[in-house]
Scaffold this motif. Structure first.
Motif, PDB file in Angstrom:
ATOM      1  N   ILE A 255      36.303  34.037  43.987  1.00 46.97           N
ATOM      2  CA  ILE A 255      37.410  33.092  44.093  1.00 46.97           C
ATOM      3  C   ILE A 255      36.895  31.927  44.929  1.00 46.97           C
ATOM      4  O   ILE A 255      36.809  32.015  46.164  1.00 46.97           O
ATOM      5  CB  ILE A 255      38.643  33.735  44.745  1.00 46.97           C
ATOM      6  CG1 ILE A 255      39.062  34.991  43.979  1.00 46.97           C
ATOM      7  CG2 ILE A 255      39.802  32.748  44.812  1.00 46.97           C
ATOM      8  CD1 ILE A 255      40.202  35.759  44.628  1.00 46.97           C
ATOM      9  N   GLN A 256      36.529  30.837  44.284  1.00 49.80           N
ATOM     10  CA  GLN A 256      35.881  29.728  44.988  1.00 49.80           C
ATOM     11  C   GLN A 256      36.841  29.053  45.970  1.00 49.80           C
ATOM     12  O   GLN A 256      36.442  28.669  47.076  1.00 49.80           O
ATOM     13  CB  GLN A 256      35.379  28.712  43.968  1.00 49.80           C
ATOM     14  CG  GLN A 256      34.208  29.218  43.146  1.00 49.80           C
ATOM     15  CD  GLN A 256      33.649  28.160  42.201  1.00 49.80           C
ATOM     16  OE1 GLN A 256      34.264  27.122  41.986  1.00 49.80           O
ATOM     17  NE2 GLN A 256      32.477  28.442  41.643  1.00 49.80           N
ATOM     18  N   GLU A 257      38.120  28.905  45.588  1.00 53.50           N
ATOM     19  CA  GLU A 257      39.075  28.224  46.462  1.00 53.50           C
ATOM     20  C   GLU A 257      39.246  28.940  47.794  1.00 53.50           C
ATOM     21  O   GLU A 257      39.552  28.320  48.810  1.00 53.50           O
ATOM     22  CB  GLU A 257      40.433  28.088  45.776  1.00 53.50           C
ATOM     23  CG  GLU A 257      40.443  27.158  44.581  1.00 53.50           C
ATOM     24  CD  GLU A 257      40.092  27.896  43.303  1.00 53.50           C
ATOM     25  OE1 GLU A 257      40.401  27.380  42.215  1.00 53.50           O
ATOM     26  OE2 GLU A 257      39.504  28.999  43.382  1.00 53.50           O
ATOM     27  N   LEU A 258      39.074  30.253  47.798  1.00 56.74           N
ATOM     28  CA  LEU A 258      39.255  31.045  49.018  1.00 56.74           C
ATOM     29  C   LEU A 258      37.920  31.490  49.606  1.00 56.74           C
ATOM     30  O   LEU A 258      37.901  32.217  50.619  1.00 56.74           O
ATOM     31  CB  LEU A 258      40.132  32.267  48.728  1.00 56.74           C
ATOM     32  CG  LEU A 258      41.535  31.981  48.170  1.00 56.74           C
ATOM     33  CD1 LEU A 258      42.268  33.288  47.918  1.00 56.74           C
ATOM     34  CD2 LEU A 258      42.320  31.105  49.134  1.00 56.74           C
ATOM     35  N   ASP A 259      36.812  31.090  48.955  1.00 55.82           N
ATOM     36  CA  ASP A 259      35.474  31.467  49.419  1.00 55.82           C
ATOM     37  C   ASP A 259      35.358  32.989  49.567  1.00 55.82           C
ATOM     38  O   ASP A 259      34.864  33.498  50.571  1.00 55.82           O
ATOM     39  CB  ASP A 259      35.150  30.774  50.746  1.00 55.82           C
ATOM     40  CG  ASP A 259      33.665  30.866  51.081  1.00 55.82           C
ATOM     41  OD1 ASP A 259      32.859  31.019  50.128  1.00 55.82           O
ATOM     42  OD2 ASP A 259      33.314  30.813  52.267  1.00 55.82           O
ATOM     43  N   LEU A 260      35.813  33.721  48.548  1.00 61.33           N
ATOM     44  CA  LEU A 260      35.762  35.176  48.553  1.00 61.33           C
ATOM     45  C   LEU A 260      34.978  35.665  47.338  1.00 61.33           C
ATOM     46  O   LEU A 260      34.961  35.011  46.285  1.00 61.33           O
ATOM     47  CB  LEU A 260      37.173  35.776  48.512  1.00 61.33           C
ATOM     48  CG  LEU A 260      38.067  35.547  49.728  1.00 61.33           C
ATOM     49  CD1 LEU A 260      39.468  36.086  49.461  1.00 61.33           C
ATOM     50  CD2 LEU A 260      37.470  36.200  50.970  1.00 61.33           C
ATOM     51  N   GLY A 261      34.344  36.811  47.508  1.00 66.54           N
ATOM     52  CA  GLY A 261      33.608  37.404  46.406  1.00 66.54           C
ATOM     53  C   GLY A 261      33.443  38.893  46.582  1.00 66.54           C
ATOM     54  O   GLY A 261      33.482  39.415  47.705  1.00 66.54           O
ATOM     55  N   THR A 262      33.266  39.590  45.481  1.00 63.30           N
ATOM     56  CA  THR A 262      33.031  41.033  45.519  1.00 63.30           C
ATOM     57  C   THR A 262      32.287  41.422  44.242  1.00 63.30           C
ATOM     58  O   THR A 262      32.020  40.575  43.377  1.00 63.30           O
ATOM     59  CB  THR A 262      34.355  41.811  45.637  1.00 63.30           C
ATOM     60  OG1 THR A 262      34.078  43.205  45.831  1.00 63.30           O
ATOM     61  CG2 THR A 262      35.210  41.656  44.376  1.00 63.30           C
ATOM     62  N   THR A 263      31.950  42.692  44.102  1.00 57.54           N
ATOM     63  CA  THR A 263      31.297  43.195  42.901  1.00 57.54           C
ATOM     64  C   THR A 263      32.084  44.377  42.349  1.00 57.54           C
ATOM     65  O   THR A 263      32.759  45.094  43.105  1.00 57.54           O
ATOM     66  CB  THR A 263      29.854  43.642  43.188  1.00 57.54           C
ATOM     67  OG1 THR A 263      29.859  44.642  44.220  1.00 57.54           O
ATOM     68  CG2 THR A 263      28.996  42.472  43.628  1.00 57.54           C
ATOM     69  N   SER A 264      31.999  44.582  41.058  1.00 54.31           N
ATOM     70  CA  SER A 264      32.701  45.703  40.430  1.00 54.31           C
ATOM     71  C   SER A 264      31.995  47.011  40.744  1.00 54.31           C
ATOM     72  O   SER A 264      30.772  47.053  40.903  1.00 54.31           O
ATOM     73  CB  SER A 264      32.794  45.497  38.917  1.00 54.31           C
ATOM     74  OG  SER A 264      31.502  45.362  38.356  1.00 54.31           O
ATOM     75  N   ASP A 265      32.782  48.067  40.816  1.00 52.72           N
ATOM     76  CA  ASP A 265      32.257  49.380  41.176  1.00 52.72           C
ATOM     77  C   ASP A 265      31.681  50.082  39.946  1.00 52.72           C
ATOM     78  O   ASP A 265      31.608  49.512  38.862  1.00 52.72           O
ATOM     79  CB  ASP A 265      33.366  50.224  41.802  1.00 52.72           C
ATOM     80  CG  ASP A 265      32.857  51.056  42.963  1.00 52.72           C
ATOM     81  OD1 ASP A 265      31.747  51.603  42.838  1.00 52.72           O
ATOM     82  OD2 ASP A 265      33.549  51.140  43.989  1.00 52.72           O
ATOM     83  N   VAL A 266      31.317  51.353  40.129  1.00 56.74           N
ATOM     84  CA  VAL A 266      30.699  52.121  39.051  1.00 56.74           C
ATOM     85  C   VAL A 266      31.594  52.181  37.828  1.00 56.74           C
ATOM     86  O   VAL A 266      31.121  52.133  36.687  1.00 56.74           O
ATOM     87  CB  VAL A 266      30.375  53.554  39.534  1.00 56.74           C
ATOM     88  CG1 VAL A 266      29.774  54.377  38.409  1.00 56.74           C
ATOM     89  CG2 VAL A 266      29.423  53.503  40.716  1.00 56.74           C
ATOM     90  N   ASP A 267      32.917  52.272  38.024  1.00 57.07           N
ATOM     91  CA  ASP A 267      33.845  52.348  36.907  1.00 57.07           C
ATOM     92  C   ASP A 267      34.332  50.974  36.458  1.00 57.07           C
ATOM     93  O   ASP A 267      35.279  50.868  35.682  1.00 57.07           O
ATOM     94  CB  ASP A 267      35.042  53.220  37.267  1.00 57.07           C
ATOM     95  CG  ASP A 267      35.812  52.695  38.463  1.00 57.07           C
ATOM     96  OD1 ASP A 267      35.307  51.781  39.148  1.00 57.07           O
ATOM     97  OD2 ASP A 267      36.929  53.194  38.715  1.00 57.07           O
ATOM     98  N   GLY A 268      33.701  49.908  36.961  1.00 53.81           N
ATOM     99  CA  GLY A 268      34.079  48.558  36.581  1.00 53.81           C
ATOM    100  C   GLY A 268      35.240  47.975  37.364  1.00 53.81           C
ATOM    101  O   GLY A 268      35.661  46.849  37.105  1.00 53.81           O
ATOM    102  N   SER A 269      35.770  48.706  38.339  1.00 57.79           N
ATOM    103  CA  SER A 269      36.945  48.243  39.074  1.00 57.79           C
ATOM    104  C   SER A 269      36.550  47.300  40.214  1.00 57.79           C
ATOM    105  O   SER A 269      35.442  47.357  40.738  1.00 57.79           O
ATOM    106  CB  SER A 269      37.715  49.436  39.644  1.00 57.79           C
ATOM    107  OG  SER A 269      36.935  50.126  40.602  1.00 57.79           O
TER     108      SER A 269
END
Length: 816
Positions: free
Chosen positions: A48-62
């Motif tokens: 989310i560029q506007e909030l300068d946030l990021g994450t990666t999906s887990d093993v099950d894609g979540s």
């Protein structure tokens, strides 16, 4: 028993209500990232560029974002090998918003896949796929709504045979390509978790995937078996996670499971809890079938002989009977706490597990031995510690250390004073049976270390060194004997195993060629006490003494795996290994329940060869085809087999056997709407050496004959039709049909009886179906399963019948 069920059910519901009752003061965004075929994409980047946030999906894609501020923003998802996707969203306060992504494959970028930024788990998976191992991977994230246990899923994998004695909790044998295989949970031997943690107990909700290796096994799975190994990867999330399921079905079967995971992103502190509860009465119907030598003895009937006038007793056979003493209950709880993904450790976890089971024993090794008061109870406690670090001391050094202690106590009792047959009515011949009470105490230790070092910056050359030590000390107590007898015969029986594995994995020719060269050292140290005293009729000692034996033997072996990509989607694999299978504690010393000891049992040894070809094709991002064909050869000496010994079993050696065969696994899918999977296996086992005490008479010889009492031709068909968003946004409904076929096989040597008297297990053609429905973006799910809906008569070992037609339903709730 009912009190335990009520307590565990109440515990699960209490935890659920507590979590659901927490007031949501902010709002959350979560969802899944999948491909066009509905398969999860792990490691995708969500930002989310506007909030300068990021994450990666887990093993099950979540994925998930917690405690977001109200705002209009765009969510971008990208993953190597797929086209990126960006969506605008407007979050509402005090709500949970779900946003799923389905990415299209980018064929142009598939050749540029990089391991940069991938998790250790993902790198492991990629290494497996790029190696020459003969391996199948079962994704259980698509099976979470099924009531099935791991046994039922694994036996649908090509080359795998699982033979059970009955229903839930029954004893079973597990083989790959006809040879014994080792089972691991997160790379730790499954026996380390106690008898309650077995394949027919573990719910599918606790597991992410299952890796099935055939023949040659990777270095980080230290094992001494010939058939291969199974590595069960349990669910582990880098986020807040809660999953609860409950299933109920035929034969008063209950299955509940719970996973709770909490992690603080700032400190890396993590707490994880797993629990399950199983119960079944296993009171299904048994049937006589004289054609196959299966006759149920019902009861004794008294009558007066007309000629002699003497009262006679006649054993009356019955056409059918319901199992009446076969209930099984098991439960497990495990708590882990520690740190993950901090500077000084990728993982440091302290664990404590406890499991317990109670099993009524209905039969011995065949349907003629019926019990009405025999049962066993096991309690198992295991603390453990694990440390993992990538870049310890050296930038390219990976270290994984695990240690655990297990304390297992099993009571085996028979309190019935009468004789029982299939009518369930106590029978008396004028005398009472003596009560039996045996106790088995087993203490085990496991220490496992794994070191991997990258020899170059491209990480295409890796050296791996692993060492595994397992110690088992077993004491058997016959509590109905005198103290002197118990003092001598309950002395510890100990078995230590050492396994050292040195492997070199390399990538060559722009990664078209992959190789693994490895060397193994096996050490076996066993000790036991034998009472060799002999007495005369008056009880006087003639000769002999109580003697303690200590033995140490070692063996060395090695092997090679190769994989070559002819094109990016087609390749060939081969693996060669000389390997050994050391006897287990149970095979050597028995277990007083159903296995007799054989301290003269020798290790199996074999020359293993695998050769296979594979193809993975994708067309227009709508169709996929996967095809694997593998042939194998196993030349074995001292082949270990289980044979019937009265009401018990015993493991014995067969001097030599050759196992060979072929298997295939074919899959086709159209988007996430339709899937079909067909696989088949053919494996023969031929005697190659005469037994030392066998007659050379050609008519009676078993030389070059097929080993009896083992399936050799079997296969599966799975067909699934599903639809997303048909009954509303975030819903999925799916219907799955499953067929399993096993060809008939003889129970004894084919040439040692006339055609009319040979006993064999008939052809078995099992049909099952599952209808599942999930909603709220897979947050909730319900399924209904009809298992063996044609009511086929099913047999595995020595004619022991398994359950017929059965129906189950399952509810699941997942919060994250």
């Amino acid at each position: 028993m009912q009190a335990k069920q009520l307590f565990l059910t109440g515990f699960f519901l209490h935890i659920s209500l507590l979590l659901c009752a927490q007031k949501i003061e902010t709002f959350n965004l979560s969802g899944y990232v999948k491909d066009s075929f509905g398969k999860p994409i792990a490691g995708a980047t969500i930002s989310i560029q506007e909030l300068d946030l990021g994450t990666t999906s887990d093993v099950d894609g979540s994925y998930q974002f917690l405690k977001l501020k109200q705002a209009h923003f765009s969510v971008r998802v990208s993953s190597v090998g797929f086209h990126s996707d960006t969506r605008k969203i407007n979050l509402a306060t005090n709500t949970n918003t779900f946003l799923d992504f389905q990415l299209r494959r980018d064929e142009k970028s598939l050749d540029e896949v990089s391991v940069v930024g991938k998790t250790l788990n993902q790198r492991k998976v990629q290494e497996i796929k790029q190696s020459g191992y003969a391996v199948n991977v079962i994704d259980l994230n698509t099976q979470v709504d099924k009531v099935a246990d791991l046994n039922q899923l694994l036996r649908r994998s090509p080359g795998v045979t699982i033979r059970e004695d009955g229903g839930m909790g029954s004893d079973f044998s597990f083989k790959i390509n006809g040879l014994d295989a080792k089972i691991f949970i997160d790379a730790v031997p499954m026996e380390n978790y106690g008898s309650s943690m077995t394949l027919n107990n573990i719910p599918v909700n606790l597991v992410d995937r299952i890796e099935v290796y055939k023949g040659v096994v990777p270095a980080y799975l230290p094992t001494d078996v010939l058939g291969g190994a199974v590595n069960i990867i349990t669910k582990r999330r880098n986020k807040q996670f809660f999953d609860f399921s409950y299933g109920y079905g035929s034969f008063n079967t209950h299955q509940a499971s719970l996973i709770a995971n909490m992690r603080d992103a700032k400190t890396g502190l993590m707490v994880k809890a797993d629990a399950f509860f199983n119960h079944s009465d296993n009171n299904y119907m048994m049937y006589s079938n004289p054609k196959y030598g299966i006759n149920l003895d019902g009861y004794f009937k008294s009558f007066v002989d007309e000629e002699t006038g003497i009262v006679q007793n006649q054993l009356v056979k019955v056409d059918k009977a319901r199992r009446f003493h076969d209930a099984y209950t098991s439960g497990m709880g495990k708590l882990e706490a520690g740190f993950e993904n901090v500077k000084w450790a990728d993982r440091l976890l302290f664990g404590l597990g406890y499991s317990e089971n109670n099993k009524q024993i209905q039969m011995g090794s065949n349907i003629k031995s019926v019990y009405g008061g025999r049962w066993s109870e096991n309690k198992f406690l295991t603390p453990s510690i694990q440390y993992r670090k990538n870049g310890l001391f050296l930038p390219d050094l990976y270290v994984d250390i695990f240690a655990s202690y297990g304390d297992s106590r099993t009571d085996v009792r028979d309190t019935a004073k009468y004789i029982y047959y299939w009518s369930g009515i106590p029978q008396s011949n004028g005398t009472f049976k003596d009560e039996a009470y045996d106790q088995i105490v087993n203490k085990s230790y496991i220490a496992k270390t794994d070191f991997s070092y990258n020899l170059n910056k491209e990480k295409s050359q890796v050296i791996n060194l692993s060492y595994n030590l397992s110690t088992n000390q077993q004491k058997n107590f016959d509590l109905m004997k005198t103290e002197e007898y118990r003092e001598i015969n309950s002395r510890p029986k100990r078995l230590n195993k050492h396994l050292i594995n040195l492997a070199w994995q390399g990538q060559w020719l722009d990664e078209k060629l992959s190789s693994v060269v490895f060397f193994k050292y096996y050490g076996m140290d066993n000790s036991y006490t034998a009472d060799e005293r002999k007495y005369d009729s008056e009880g006087n000692l003639i000769e002999g003494d109580v003697v303690k034996y200590d033995n140490y033997k070692d063996y060395k072996s090695g092997g090679l795996t190769l994989r070559y990509l002819l094109k990016k989607d087609i390749g060939i694999k081969t693996s060669i290994e000389k390997s050994y299978k050391l006897p287990s504690v149970e095979q050597l010393y028995g277990n007083v329940v159903y296995v007799l000891p054989n301290i003269d049992l020798k290790p199996e040894e074999a020359n293993n060869v695998n050769l296979g070809v594979f193809y993975n094709g994708y067309f227009q991002d709508k169709h996929f085809i996967n095809l694997d064909v593998t042939t194998f050869l196993r030349n074995t000496n001292n082949y270990i087999q289980m044979v019937s010994a009265g009401n018990y079993y015993r493991y014995s050696n067969l001097d030599g056997a050759r196992l060979y065969g072929i298997e295939f696994d074919a899959k086709y899918g159209y988007k996430d709407l339709f899937r079909i999977n067909v696989n088949g296996s053919y494996d023969k086992a031929i005697v190659t050496k005469l037994q030392t005490d066998e007659s050379i008479d050609p008519a009676a010889s078993i030389l070059h004959k097929q080993l009896p009492n083992r399936p050799y031709l079997y296969g599966n068909v799975d067909i699934s039709i599903g639809k997303n968003d048909w009954l509303g946004m975030g819903t999925r409904i799916e219907l799955t049909y499953m067929n399993q076929y096993t060809h008939k096989f003889y129970m004894s040597w084919e040439n040692l009886a006339s055609q009319s008297t040979k006993l064999y297990i008939p052809n078995q053609d099992v049909h099952s179906a599952i209808l599942s429905y999930s909603w709220k973006h897979n947050k909730y799910g319900i399924s209904m399963e009809a298992r063996n809906f044609t009511d086929e008569r099913l047999y595995d070992n020595f004619g022991l019948q398994k359950a017929g037609r059965a129906f189950y339903t399952k509810l699941r709730m997942s919060i994250f």
